[in-house]
Write an enzyme that holds these catalytic residues in place. Sequence first.
Site, PDB file in Angstrom:
ATOM      1  N   SER A 123      13.287 -18.983 -33.462  1.00  0.00           N
ATOM      2  CA  SER A 123      13.354 -18.977 -32.005  1.00  0.00           C
ATOM      3  C   SER A 123      14.698 -19.521 -31.529  1.00  0.00           C
ATOM      4  O   SER A 123      15.300 -20.389 -32.182  1.00  0.00           O
ATOM      5  CB  SER A 123      12.235 -19.866 -31.469  1.00  0.00           C
TER       6      SER A 123
ATOM      7  N   ASN B  28      13.746 -14.277 -25.241  1.00  0.00           N
ATOM      8  CA  ASN B  28      12.462 -14.286 -24.511  1.00  0.00           C
ATOM      9  C   ASN B  28      11.769 -12.927 -24.560  1.00  0.00           C
ATOM     10  O   ASN B  28      12.071 -12.051 -23.735  1.00  0.00           O
ATOM     11  CB  ASN B  28      12.703 -14.709 -23.057  1.00  0.00           C
TER      12      ASN B  28
ATOM     13  N   LYS C  25      10.128 -24.984 -36.072  1.00  0.00           N
ATOM     14  CA  LYS C  25      10.977 -23.812 -36.346  1.00  0.00           C
ATOM     15  C   LYS C  25      12.241 -24.248 -37.096  1.00  0.00           C
ATOM     16  O   LYS C  25      12.671 -23.587 -38.047  1.00  0.00           O
ATOM     17  CB  LYS C  25      11.359 -23.113 -35.036  1.00  0.00           C
TER      18      LYS C  25
ATOM     19  N   ASP D 176      -6.435 -17.971 -43.272  1.00  0.00           N
ATOM     20  CA  ASP D 176      -5.482 -18.957 -42.753  1.00  0.00           C
ATOM     21  C   ASP D 176      -4.349 -19.090 -43.771  1.00  0.00           C
ATOM     22  O   ASP D 176      -4.614 -19.258 -44.967  1.00  0.00           O
ATOM     23  CB  ASP D 176      -6.224 -20.292 -42.578  1.00  0.00           C
TER      24      ASP D 176
ATOM     25  N   TYR E 164       7.134 -28.264 -31.411  1.00  0.00           N
ATOM     26  CA  TYR E 164       7.155 -26.831 -31.728  1.00  0.00           C
ATOM     27  C   TYR E 164       8.544 -26.415 -32.229  1.00  0.00           C
ATOM     28  O   TYR E 164       8.689 -25.790 -33.290  1.00  0.00           O
ATOM     29  CB  TYR E 164       6.769 -25.990 -30.498  1.00  0.00           C
TER      30      TYR E 164
HETATM   31  P1  NAD Z   1       0.916 -15.079 -31.075  1.00  0.00           P
HETATM   32  O1  NAD Z   1       0.205 -16.361 -30.905  1.00  0.00           O
HETATM   33  O2  NAD Z   1       0.525 -13.935 -30.224  1.00  0.00           O
HETATM   34  O3  NAD Z   1       0.862 -14.621 -32.607  1.00  0.00           O
HETATM   35  C1  NAD Z   1       0.774 -15.530 -33.671  1.00  0.00           C
HETATM   36  C2  NAD Z   1      -0.400 -15.114 -34.540  1.00  0.00           C
HETATM   37  O4  NAD Z   1      -0.500 -16.022 -35.637  1.00  0.00           O
HETATM   38  C3  NAD Z   1      -1.738 -15.150 -33.799  1.00  0.00           C
HETATM   39  O5  NAD Z   1      -2.393 -13.906 -33.970  1.00  0.00           O
HETATM   40  C4  NAD Z   1      -2.498 -16.281 -34.481  1.00  0.00           C
HETATM   41  O6  NAD Z   1      -3.887 -16.026 -34.507  1.00  0.00           O
HETATM   42  C5  NAD Z   1      -1.864 -16.307 -35.853  1.00  0.00           C
HETATM   43  N1  NAD Z   1      -1.911 -17.592 -36.560  1.00  0.00           N
HETATM   44  C6  NAD Z   1      -1.520 -18.815 -36.112  1.00  0.00           C
HETATM   45  N2  NAD Z   1      -1.699 -19.742 -37.058  1.00  0.00           N
HETATM   46  C7  NAD Z   1      -2.198 -19.086 -38.147  1.00  0.00           C
HETATM   47  C8  NAD Z   1      -2.580 -19.508 -39.446  1.00  0.00           C
HETATM   48  N3  NAD Z   1      -2.517 -20.786 -39.821  1.00  0.00           N
HETATM   49  N4  NAD Z   1      -3.038 -18.571 -40.326  1.00  0.00           N
HETATM   50  C9  NAD Z   1      -3.134 -17.272 -39.953  1.00  0.00           C
HETATM   51  N5  NAD Z   1      -2.788 -16.835 -38.742  1.00  0.00           N
HETATM   52  C10 NAD Z   1      -2.318 -17.734 -37.845  1.00  0.00           C
HETATM   53  O7  NAD Z   1       2.478 -15.384 -30.896  1.00  0.00           O
HETATM   54  P2  NAD Z   1       3.707 -14.380 -30.793  1.00  0.00           P
HETATM   55  O8  NAD Z   1       4.260 -14.512 -29.423  1.00  0.00           O
HETATM   56  O9  NAD Z   1       3.355 -13.052 -31.321  1.00  0.00           O
HETATM   57  O10 NAD Z   1       4.723 -15.128 -31.759  1.00  0.00           O
HETATM   58  C11 NAD Z   1       4.844 -14.783 -33.127  1.00  0.00           C
HETATM   59  C12 NAD Z   1       5.804 -15.748 -33.787  1.00  0.00           C
HETATM   60  O11 NAD Z   1       7.053 -15.704 -33.105  1.00  0.00           O
HETATM   61  C13 NAD Z   1       5.366 -17.211 -33.750  1.00  0.00           C
HETATM   62  O12 NAD Z   1       5.716 -17.821 -34.956  1.00  0.00           O
HETATM   63  C14 NAD Z   1       6.161 -17.794 -32.608  1.00  0.00           C
HETATM   64  O13 NAD Z   1       6.388 -19.174 -32.768  1.00  0.00           O
HETATM   65  C15 NAD Z   1       7.452 -16.998 -32.711  1.00  0.00           C
HETATM   66  N6  NAD Z   1       8.184 -16.913 -31.442  1.00  0.00           N
HETATM   67  C16 NAD Z   1       7.562 -16.436 -30.331  1.00  0.00           C
HETATM   68  C17 NAD Z   1       8.239 -16.379 -29.115  1.00  0.00           C
HETATM   69  C18 NAD Z   1       7.562 -15.890 -27.868  1.00  0.00           C
HETATM   70  O14 NAD Z   1       8.075 -16.155 -26.766  1.00  0.00           O
HETATM   71  N7  NAD Z   1       6.453 -15.168 -27.931  1.00  0.00           N
HETATM   72  C19 NAD Z   1       9.584 -16.796 -29.053  1.00  0.00           C
HETATM   73  C20 NAD Z   1      10.198 -17.265 -30.219  1.00  0.00           C
HETATM   74  C21 NAD Z   1       9.480 -17.318 -31.416  1.00  0.00           C
HETATM   75  N1  UDP Z   2       9.408 -20.436 -15.064  1.00  0.00           N
HETATM   76  C1  UDP Z   2       9.003 -20.663 -13.757  1.00  0.00           C
HETATM   77  N2  UDP Z   2       7.663 -20.710 -13.492  1.00  0.00           N
HETATM   78  C2  UDP Z   2       6.707 -20.533 -14.453  1.00  0.00           C
HETATM   79  C3  UDP Z   2       7.147 -20.287 -15.789  1.00  0.00           C
HETATM   80  C4  UDP Z   2       8.504 -20.258 -16.047  1.00  0.00           C
HETATM   81  O1  UDP Z   2       9.827 -20.828 -12.859  1.00  0.00           O
HETATM   82  O2  UDP Z   2       5.503 -20.601 -14.150  1.00  0.00           O
HETATM   83  C5  UDP Z   2      10.858 -20.360 -15.361  1.00  0.00           C
HETATM   84  C6  UDP Z   2      11.354 -21.391 -16.361  1.00  0.00           C
HETATM   85  O3  UDP Z   2      11.763 -22.571 -15.696  1.00  0.00           O
HETATM   86  C7  UDP Z   2      12.525 -20.644 -17.043  1.00  0.00           C
HETATM   87  C8  UDP Z   2      12.089 -19.183 -17.000  1.00  0.00           C
HETATM   88  O4  UDP Z   2      11.081 -19.099 -15.976  1.00  0.00           O
HETATM   89  O5  UDP Z   2      13.700 -20.780 -16.244  1.00  0.00           O
HETATM   90  C9  UDP Z   2      11.484 -18.699 -18.323  1.00  0.00           C
HETATM   91  O6  UDP Z   2      10.440 -19.590 -18.703  1.00  0.00           O
HETATM   92  P1  UDP Z   2       9.526 -19.281 -19.978  1.00  0.00           P
HETATM   93  O7  UDP Z   2       8.560 -20.421 -20.098  1.00  0.00           O
HETATM   94  O8  UDP Z   2       8.949 -17.915 -19.875  1.00  0.00           O
HETATM   95  O9  UDP Z   2      10.554 -19.265 -21.190  1.00  0.00           O
HETATM   96  P2  UDP Z   2      11.450 -20.459 -21.800  1.00  0.00           P
HETATM   97  O10 UDP Z   2      11.693 -21.451 -20.714  1.00  0.00           O
HETATM   98  O11 UDP Z   2      10.658 -20.992 -22.918  1.00  0.00           O
HETATM   99  O12 UDP Z   2      12.710 -19.810 -22.230  1.00  0.00           O
END
Ligand code: NAD
Ligand code: UDP
Length: 335
Positions: free
Chosen positions: A124, A178, A152, A58, A148
């Site tokens: 993000s 996204n 960030k 962790d 959340y």
């Molecule tokens: P994910 O949940 O698949 O990956 C995150 C990983 O971090 C997981 O494997 C989890 O087990 C691990 N983790 C969480 N807390 C931990 C801790 N305290 N110690 C060790 N490991 C830990 O998510 P993802 O979609 O791959 O996202 C990766 C990063 O990108 C995240 O920080 C997320 O907030 C950011 N992000 C994701 C998105 C998205 O849409 N997926 C968009 C913007 C930013």
């Molecule tokens: N959305 C939707 N139905 C769902 C999930 C998402 O209509 O079950 C729409 C949401 O309102 C947005 C777009 O899809 O306009 C992308 O949503 P997502 O949650 O994937 O990303 P974020 O809103 O965090 O950018």
Amino acid sequence: MSLLITGGTGYIGSHTVVELLKQNQSVIIVDNLVNSSIKVLDRIQTITGKTVTFIKADICDAKAMDAIFNEHKISAVVHFAGLKAVGESNEIPLTYYHNNVSGTITLLQIMAKHHVKSLVFSSSATVYGEDNQSPLDESMPTSATNPYGMTKLMIENILFDLAKSDPQWSIVCLRYFNPIGAHESGLIGENPHGIPNNLLPYVAQVAIGRLEQLQVFGDDYDTHDGTGVRDYIHVVDLALGHVQALAKLPQLTGCHAINLGTGNGTSVLEIVEKFEEISGKHIAYTIVSRRAGDLASVYAKADLAKSLLNWQAQRDLHTMIADTWRWQSQNPKGY
Ligand code: NAD
Ligand code: UDP
């Protein structure tokens, strides 16, 4: 020297590890598996033919993190580890602030102790808040509307302050739009627990028959078809953005926030239509009211990534959805 990848068994982390291994980088993953499967490691090995060192730990555990930096020579860190569910962050904010913010501070303290001062951080587009008009560019003011997003934003601010305090730090905060899609092999992809919150995994599960129908959150937005518009980006393009950021870090002192998006917006109904075309499956949907906190249209100005990182997204929407569908149909229940 190795790269330390926190959260490397997660969705974006695993795709980035694959791209780094393809470039013959030595990679160490640290992950506590709170939101990922250990099976990812075998899949990464199958794709790349290479093994990766995995440490289950962790990032909040200073002792464990210190031991990792004592045992391995680490040149830079890519920091994906974090909790990411917006809804859940409203219910358990302290867990989010502790895991994401305190965990990052612990990581930074250990890095500083071991004189490792190169970092790529997963930020993000959520840090643009509600008040800016797309296309979103990095000079716009930031804000957050949920815990959340606040984690960030707080981490970005901590990183800016840190870089200001000590010029030896080189930090890039990548603001993802996204991420969707999966590796072209269909072996790794997004594996949400329970009912997905995000559009693409939801649509994919309707297509595979796990979920009955999509709820489209609002068709009365000020967009061309009334449904929400987002900047979807292929996860492999995103992964390559990290590879580029790592390559450029030595020339980038200070802290830089950089968008990773395509610059193009796609509506919910366009996604549904494209998914039906590619999968050959009917996606049943119903229009429901808007989801609280959603914006009409969110897409990036993607110029800074091009000029600073020499990076640009390459994969189109067809590839993003075809790869999502391959992953979902080959792994109907995830890992
Ligand atoms: P994910 O949940 O698949 O990956 C995150 C990983 O971090 C997981 O494997 C989890 O087990 C691990 N983790 C969480 N807390 C931990 C801790 N305290 N110690 C060790 N490991 C830990 O998510 P993802 O979609 O791959 O996202 C990766 C990063 O990108 C995240 O920080 C997320 O907030 C950011 N992000 C994701 C998105 C998205 O849409 N997926 C968009 C913007 C930013
Ligand atoms: N959305 C939707 N139905 C769902 C999930 C998402 O209509 O079950 C729409 C949401 O309102 C947005 C777009 O899809 O306009 C992308 O949503 P997502 O949650 O994937 O990303 P974020 O809103 O965090 O950018």
